[in-house]
Design a protein around this motif. Structure first.
Motif, PDB file in Angstrom:
ATOM      1  N   TYR A  97       0.824  -1.107   0.033  1.00 20.04           N
ATOM      2  CA  TYR A  97       0.031  -0.025  -0.020  1.00 20.04           C
ATOM      3  C   TYR A  97       0.911   1.156   0.177  1.00 20.04           C
ATOM      4  CZ  TYR A  97      -3.185   3.814   1.430  1.00 20.04           C
ATOM      5  OH  TYR A  97      -3.944   4.858   1.356  1.00 20.04           O
ATOM      6  N   ASN A 101       1.419   4.016  -3.244  1.00 23.02           N
ATOM      7  CA  ASN A 101       0.778   5.324  -3.123  1.00 23.02           C
ATOM      8  C   ASN A 101       2.144   6.120  -2.907  1.00 23.02           C
ATOM      9  OD1 ASN A 101      -2.211   5.739  -2.985  1.00 23.02           O
ATOM     10  ND2 ASN A 101      -1.754   3.766  -1.747  1.00 23.02           N
ATOM     11  N   ALA A 179      -3.347   4.984   5.024  1.00 22.31           N
ATOM     12  CA  ALA A 179      -4.136   5.956   4.395  1.00 22.31           C
ATOM     13  C   ALA A 179      -3.964   7.287   4.940  1.00 22.31           C
ATOM     14  CB  ALA A 179      -5.482   5.231   4.447  1.00 22.31           C
ATOM     15  N   LYS A 182      -1.116   8.848   3.670  1.00 22.23           N
ATOM     16  CA  LYS A 182      -1.496   9.377   2.279  1.00 22.23           C
ATOM     17  C   LYS A 182      -2.138  10.784   2.384  1.00 22.23           C
ATOM     18  CE  LYS A 182      -4.211   8.042  -1.726  1.00 22.23           C
ATOM     19  NZ  LYS A 182      -5.180   7.079  -2.353  1.00 22.23           N
ATOM     20  N   ALA A 210      -9.763   8.136   5.913  1.00 17.91           N
ATOM     21  CA  ALA A 210      -8.553   7.087   5.692  1.00 17.91           C
ATOM     22  C   ALA A 210      -9.535   5.719   5.760  1.00 17.91           C
ATOM     23  CB  ALA A 210      -7.833   7.228   7.198  1.00 17.91           C
ATOM     24  N   ASP A 213     -10.588   5.400   2.027  1.00 24.55           N
ATOM     25  CA  ASP A 213      -9.494   5.137   1.315  1.00 24.55           C
ATOM     26  C   ASP A 213      -8.986   3.669   1.253  1.00 24.55           C
ATOM     27  OD1 ASP A 213      -7.126   6.698  -0.426  1.00 24.55           O
ATOM     28  OD2 ASP A 213      -6.453   5.081   0.725  1.00 24.55           O
ATOM     29  N   ALA A 214      -9.071   2.959   2.684  1.00 28.30           N
ATOM     30  CA  ALA A 214      -8.273   1.851   2.710  1.00 28.30           C
ATOM     31  C   ALA A 214      -9.222   0.653   2.108  1.00 28.30           C
ATOM     32  CB  ALA A 214      -8.086   1.598   4.327  1.00 28.30           C
ATOM     33  N   TYR A 217      -9.182   0.882  -1.584  1.00 30.71           N
ATOM     34  CA  TYR A 217      -8.103   0.147  -2.041  1.00 30.71           C
ATOM     35  C   TYR A 217      -7.977  -1.124  -2.040  1.00 30.71           C
ATOM     36  CZ  TYR A 217      -3.336  -1.383  -1.609  1.00 30.71           C
ATOM     37  OH  TYR A 217      -1.842  -2.311  -2.229  1.00 30.71           O
TER      38      TYR A 217
END
Length: 314
Positions: A97, A101, A179, A182, A210, A213-214, A217
């Motif tokens: 991950y 990113n 995340a 990021k 977060a 996003d996780a 992903y």
């Protein structure tokens, strides 16, 4: 409005947020801070790649941490939470991950306690203003030093040292911490953003980003089993975080944390994994231009190999 009524309304708000589902697409891979390749947590070596630093196993310390982590295990209903025994598969999943990113400047500490290096990273993290680093950031590192995660657990990202701490053998929790990294990396004022998100209630802001996003992903890159596990873990984790933020505002212990966790367990099991299409890795291929290029991960034991790495970096 009475406190009990506020708690009920807050719990309904948590329920609504979870029921709407956290993931959204299409997934957008990150590009780090200004595409910079900053210094990592270990000296650079030839053909430098993302490096993960691991703590040396210690039966007493890790056993104590396992016991201290029982509340987290119960809230997320998973014995791997804060178990301080992170397997290679979890380390690789988090590293992928981070690499995908373009967060290679992040230091990923896997069940490791190294306050000296964290103080150094606080000093060297020029992406965050000195005003934030030497106030809020110093407090965060002081907390890391006095109350080590090696015992007290808690997978998270420290924006002031640009470090991710992983203590659970649960890939999605490590991804959730990454995340946040990021998210911070894409901000024009990362120190201000991080400090604001530590204020009461406002932490819900970055927790929502977060978690989405996780989960997104995982929908983009993982199979159905990994997606299912991600929802099973991250939905109640989100409920705990939101409930905790609300509890801190109204007091009353952990009522909303427990309630949020319960709602999250229900909604997490309601979410059906999405089928991945043939172009699921399209963004990944576009980002790196070469379809066969995948993360190259070098895992080292910081305590035992620091001298060798220093020699290699000369």
């Amino acid at each position: 409005m009475t406190t009990s009524r506020f708690r009920l309304l807050a719990l309904c708000g948590v329920s609504a947020a979870l029921l709407t589902g956290c993931a959204s697409g299409p997934y957008q891979f990150g590009r780090g801070w200004h595409n910079a390749q900053s210094a990592m947590c270990a000296p650079p070596v030839e053909n430098s790649s993302l490096e993960i630093v691991e703590g040396r196993p210690n039966k007493f310390v890790d056993g104590l941490g396992w016991v201290v982590g029982i509340p987290g295990k119960l809230l997320l209903w998973d014995r791997r939470v804060n178990n301080h025994h992170v397997t290679e598969s979890t380390t690789v999943a988090v590293a992928e991950y981070v690499e995908r990113n373009q967060l290679q400047d992040v230091c990923v500490r896997v069940n490791q306690y190294d306050p000296g290096d964290e103080w150094r990273r606080l000093r060297d993290n020029r992406e965050v203003g000195a005003g934030w680093r030497y106030t809020v950031g110093a407090i965060s590192v002081l907390g890391y030093t006095i109350l080590p995660g090696r015992v007290f657990g808690g997978d998270r990202y420290n924006p002031y040292t640009n470090s991710i701490y992983v203590y659970s053998d649960v890939p999605s929790l490590g991804m959730h911490a990454a995340a946040y990294a990021k998210d911070v990396h894409r901000r024009d004022l990362p120190g201000t953003y991080a400090a604001v998100n530590e204020l009461p209630l406002l932490s819900i802001w970055h927790e929502t980003i977060a978690t989405r996003d996780a989960l997104s992903y995982l929908e983009t890159t993982a199979d159905a089993d990994a997606q299912r596990e991600g929802n099973r873990i991250l939905q109640p984790n989100y409920g705990v975080r939101v409930g905790g933020a609300l509890d801190s505002a109204v007091g009353g212990g952990s009522v909303l944390q427990i309630g949020g966790a319960l709602i999250g367990h229900v909604t997490g099991r309601m979410q059906e994994p999405r089928e991945r299409g043939a172009d699921a890795d399209q963004d990944w291929v576009t980002l790196y231009e070469e379809p066969d290029q995948r993360p190259t991960i070098q895992t080292v034991s910081f305590e035992s190999d620091a001298a060798a790495l220093s020699e290699a970096g000369r």
